[in-house]
Scaffold this motif. Structure first.
Motif, short mmCIF file in Angstrom:
data_model
loop_
_atom_site.label_atom_id
_atom_site.label_comp_id
_atom_site.label_asym_id
_atom_site.label_seq_id
_atom_site.Cartn_x
_atom_site.Cartn_y
_atom_site.Cartn_z
N SER A 57 0.13 5.29 2.88
CA SER A 57 -0.71 6.47 2.68
C SER A 57 -1.22 7.03 4.01
N GLU A 58 -1.08 6.27 5.07
CA GLU A 58 -1.51 6.74 6.39
C GLU A 58 -0.42 7.47 7.15
N TYR B 194 8.77 10.80 6.04
CA TYR B 194 7.61 9.98 6.39
C TYR B 194 7.96 8.80 7.30
N ASP C 168 0.26 0.60 5.68
CA ASP C 168 -0.27 1.37 4.55
C ASP C 168 0.44 2.72 4.58
N LYS D 175 0.85 -1.19 0.00
CA LYS D 175 0.00 0.00 0.00
C LYS D 175 0.88 1.24 0.00
N ARG D 176 1.18 1.71 -1.21
CA ARG D 176 2.01 2.90 -1.39
C ARG D 176 1.19 4.16 -1.18
N ALA D 177 1.88 5.22 -0.78
CA ALA D 177 1.28 6.54 -0.70
C ALA D 177 1.42 7.21 -2.07
N GLU D 178 0.63 8.25 -2.31
CA GLU D 178 0.70 8.98 -3.59
C GLU D 178 2.08 9.50 -3.89
N TRP D 179 2.80 9.90 -2.86
CA TRP D 179 4.12 10.51 -3.04
C TRP D 179 5.20 9.48 -3.35
#
Length: 97
Positions: free
Chosen positions: A89-90, A61, A87, A13-17
């Protein structure tokens, strides 16, 4: 006759960045240990300047930690991401003064 099909891998679960290179950097750090941007270039992961930018962003992050000038290590959060237990993205950005 019983057939057991392997279940498809669960994507991280990657983040947008994040980029695919970020995952390659994290995987390489898990295998090799603490690394510099130059070492990532020598290991054919990505060029040093791009690795420097990506490591700095991932440190913000909490996926990696800067332990000295130009030297980074994988954090517990980074390992959890690679193990598909986190995740990304969290994650919230931190102030790294």
């Amino acid at each position: 006759m019983s057939s057991t099909a392997a279940s498809p891998p669960v994507p991280r679960k990657r983040a947008e960045w994040m980029t695919q290179v970020d995952e390659a950097i994290l995987e390489t750090m898990r295998e090799e240990g603490n690394l510099t941007p130059r070492a990532l270039e020598e290991l054919d992961v990505t060029v040093a300047n791009y690795a420097r930018d990506r490591l700095s962003n991932m440190a913000k992050y909490g996926l990696v930690e800067r332990i000295s000038r130009g030297l980074y290590r994988l954090t517990d959060s980074g390992r959890a991401f690679l193990d598909e237990d986190l995740d990304a993205s969290e994650l919230e950005p931190r102030d790294l003064d």
